[in-house]
Enzyme design. Structure first.
Site, mmCIF file in Angstrom:
data_model
loop_
_atom_site.group_PDB
_atom_site.id
_atom_site.type_symbol
_atom_site.label_atom_id
_atom_site.label_comp_id
_atom_site.label_asym_id
_atom_site.label_seq_id
_atom_site.Cartn_x
_atom_site.Cartn_y
_atom_site.Cartn_z
ATOM 1 N N TYR A 123 -2.302 3.510 -1.195
ATOM 2 C CA TYR A 123 -1.833 3.641 -2.583
ATOM 3 C C TYR A 123 -2.396 4.852 -3.308
ATOM 4 O O TYR A 123 -2.257 4.964 -4.519
ATOM 5 C CB TYR A 123 -2.182 2.370 -3.370
ATOM 6 C CG TYR A 123 -1.205 1.253 -3.123
ATOM 7 C CD1 TYR A 123 -1.049 0.713 -1.858
ATOM 8 C CD2 TYR A 123 -0.417 0.741 -4.152
ATOM 9 C CE1 TYR A 123 -0.151 -0.308 -1.621
ATOM 10 C CE2 TYR A 123 0.486 -0.285 -3.915
ATOM 11 C CZ TYR A 123 0.608 -0.803 -2.659
ATOM 12 O OH TYR A 123 1.501 -1.816 -2.432
ATOM 13 N N LYS A 171 -5.473 -4.504 10.334
ATOM 14 C CA LYS A 171 -4.610 -4.102 11.452
ATOM 15 C C LYS A 171 -5.425 -3.138 12.318
ATOM 16 O O LYS A 171 -4.994 -2.037 12.655
ATOM 17 C CB LYS A 171 -3.332 -3.447 10.907
ATOM 18 C CG LYS A 171 -2.280 -3.133 11.942
ATOM 19 C CD LYS A 171 -1.485 -4.357 12.388
ATOM 20 C CE LYS A 171 -0.603 -4.027 13.586
ATOM 21 N NZ LYS A 171 0.132 -5.202 14.107
ATOM 22 N N ASP A 204 -0.145 -9.244 10.895
ATOM 23 C CA ASP A 204 1.140 -9.855 11.267
ATOM 24 C C ASP A 204 0.951 -11.322 11.651
ATOM 25 O O ASP A 204 1.708 -12.197 11.246
ATOM 26 C CB ASP A 204 1.867 -9.054 12.368
ATOM 27 C CG ASP A 204 0.943 -8.428 13.383
ATOM 28 O OD1 ASP A 204 -0.284 -8.485 13.212
ATOM 29 O OD2 ASP A 204 1.452 -7.869 14.376
ATOM 30 N N ASP A 228 -0.783 -6.614 -1.323
ATOM 31 C CA ASP A 228 0.436 -6.620 -2.133
ATOM 32 C C ASP A 228 1.472 -7.534 -1.482
ATOM 33 O O ASP A 228 2.044 -8.430 -2.114
ATOM 34 C CB ASP A 228 0.958 -5.181 -2.239
ATOM 35 C CG ASP A 228 2.161 -5.059 -3.151
ATOM 36 O OD1 ASP A 228 2.397 -5.976 -3.965
ATOM 37 O OD2 ASP A 228 2.877 -4.047 -3.039
#
Ligand code: NAI
Ligand code: MG
Length: 333
Positions: A123, A171, A204, A228
């Site tokens: 971001y 991740k 995931d 988010d």
């Protein structure tokens, strides 16, 4: 009286703001609103989505209740939300998703609190064309300091609120440096809190786990983009975006808002569910140590939820933003 900056915002913002201010007034909440503007409306009226007066007010009072702000997709000005979070170092975006009474949803036992890192990750706005229209690049930043402060905030919150488990989401199998660093810092901080169970999961897998077994999770801490996405997912578990509030907390400033956006598809129709923004405003009251007033309003919201004739359509009601707010006012006594 507490002075609090109030930014009604875009789309459904003014409608849900009206609901909150009327309920605060009826409840005798000791808050003096300093009204300011920001977002698309401010951009159209003053040519600046984040006017200096608003920044000055935030600088001075350091606490705000902010409605949703429209950010143009693709081109146009950058997100004012992201700018405010970064400028005032509101590094923890705390987003609870808890099953509410009398709300139909897939589960009846969800009680999650998301801690979303709020100042960096993907971001930071470092994007560029390598070749316009063909090849773009976006940079993610993860630092040890920013990771540590939000992870530590999550552990401290767990202790202060009698919570037992923290799940760090990452991740790091693919993003070995950025996500890897966040995960590494998580494991180090966890060593300081042996009383709290700690685990980490790949994002995931976490998305699937949350949809199948939300009751297994307690506090989740993750980087900006994953937080988010997973916080909208968490809203869906308890009945939708109309029901989840959020707090952006730094060391010396705080800003409260709903998880949802400006909902242009229903703006101006008196259909928006004010509960998410109301729950954000209760987080604000707790932050100001006005717990009694917050509890009184929360109780009235719960009572009101039993009457579907006054609730908004997104939660199966036949009412409007205003009928819900009026009923909450009435049920305060
Ligand atoms: P959104 O959250 O505004 O809406 C998604 C869906 O949920 C829509 O169908 C909407 O009608 C529904 N919804 C949202 N809040 C609701 C409520 N209180 N009651 C009933 N239904 C509700 O997300 P979307 O459409 O992707 O974004 C619209 C704009 O909002 C964009 O410009 C985006 O940048 C901005 N946005 C701003 C945020 C903020 O100010 N913190 C957060 C998220 C989006
Ligand atoms: Mg979002």
């Amino acid at each position: 009286m507490h002075d609090v900056v109030l930014i009604p915002g875009d789309g459904i913002g003014p409608e849900i703001t009206q609901a909150v201010t009327s309920i605060f007034q009826e409840a005798g909440a000791p808050v003096n609103w300093i009204r300011c503007s920001a977002g698309l409306g401010a951009f159209e009226e003053q040519g600046n989505p984040l006017p200096d007066e608003t920044l000055d007010a935030f600088e001075r009072y350091r606490i705000a209740l902010k409605g949703p702000l429209t950010t143009p997709v693709g081109a146009g000005f950058r997100s004012v939300n992201v700018e405010l979070r970064k400028r005032f170092q509101l590094y923890s975006n705390i987003r609870p998703a808890k099953t509410l009474p009398n709300i139909q949803s897939r589960f009846d036992n969800v009680d999650l609190v998301m801690f979303r890192e709020n100042t960096e990750g993907l971001y930071i706005g470092k994007e560029r064309w390598i070749e316009e229209g063909r090849h773009a690049e976006s940079i993610a930043v993860v630092t040890r300091d920013a990771s540590e402060r939000v992870i530590r905030a999550a552990f401290e919150y767990a202790r202060a609120n009698g919570r037992r488990k923290i799940t760090l989401v990452h991740k790091a199998n693919i993003l070995k440096y950025t996500s890897g660093l966040f995960r590494e810092v998580g494991a180090e901080v966890a060593d300081d809190y042996p009383d709290i169970t700690y685990e980490d999961l790949i994002v995931d897998n976490m998305a699937m786990q949350m949809v199948m077994y939300p009751e297994r999770y307690d506090i989740i801490v993750t980087t900006n983009l994953f937080g988010d996405i997973l916080s909208d997912l968490a809203s869906g578990l308890i009945g939708g975006l109309g029901l989840t509030g959020a707090a952006n907390i730094g060391d010396d400033a705080a800003m409260f808002e709903a998880v949802h956006g400006s909902a242009p598809d229903i703006a101006g129709q008196n259909k928006a569910n004010p509960i998410a923004f109301l729950l954000s405003s209760l987080m604000l009251l707790h932050h100001l140590k006005e717990d009694d007033t917050a509890d009184k309003i929360r109780q009235s919201i719960y009572t009101t939820l039993a009457d579907k004739t006054v609730c908004t359509p997104d939660i199966g009601g036949a009412g409007t933003t205003s009928t819900f707010a009026e009923a909450v006012c009435k049920n305060l006594s």
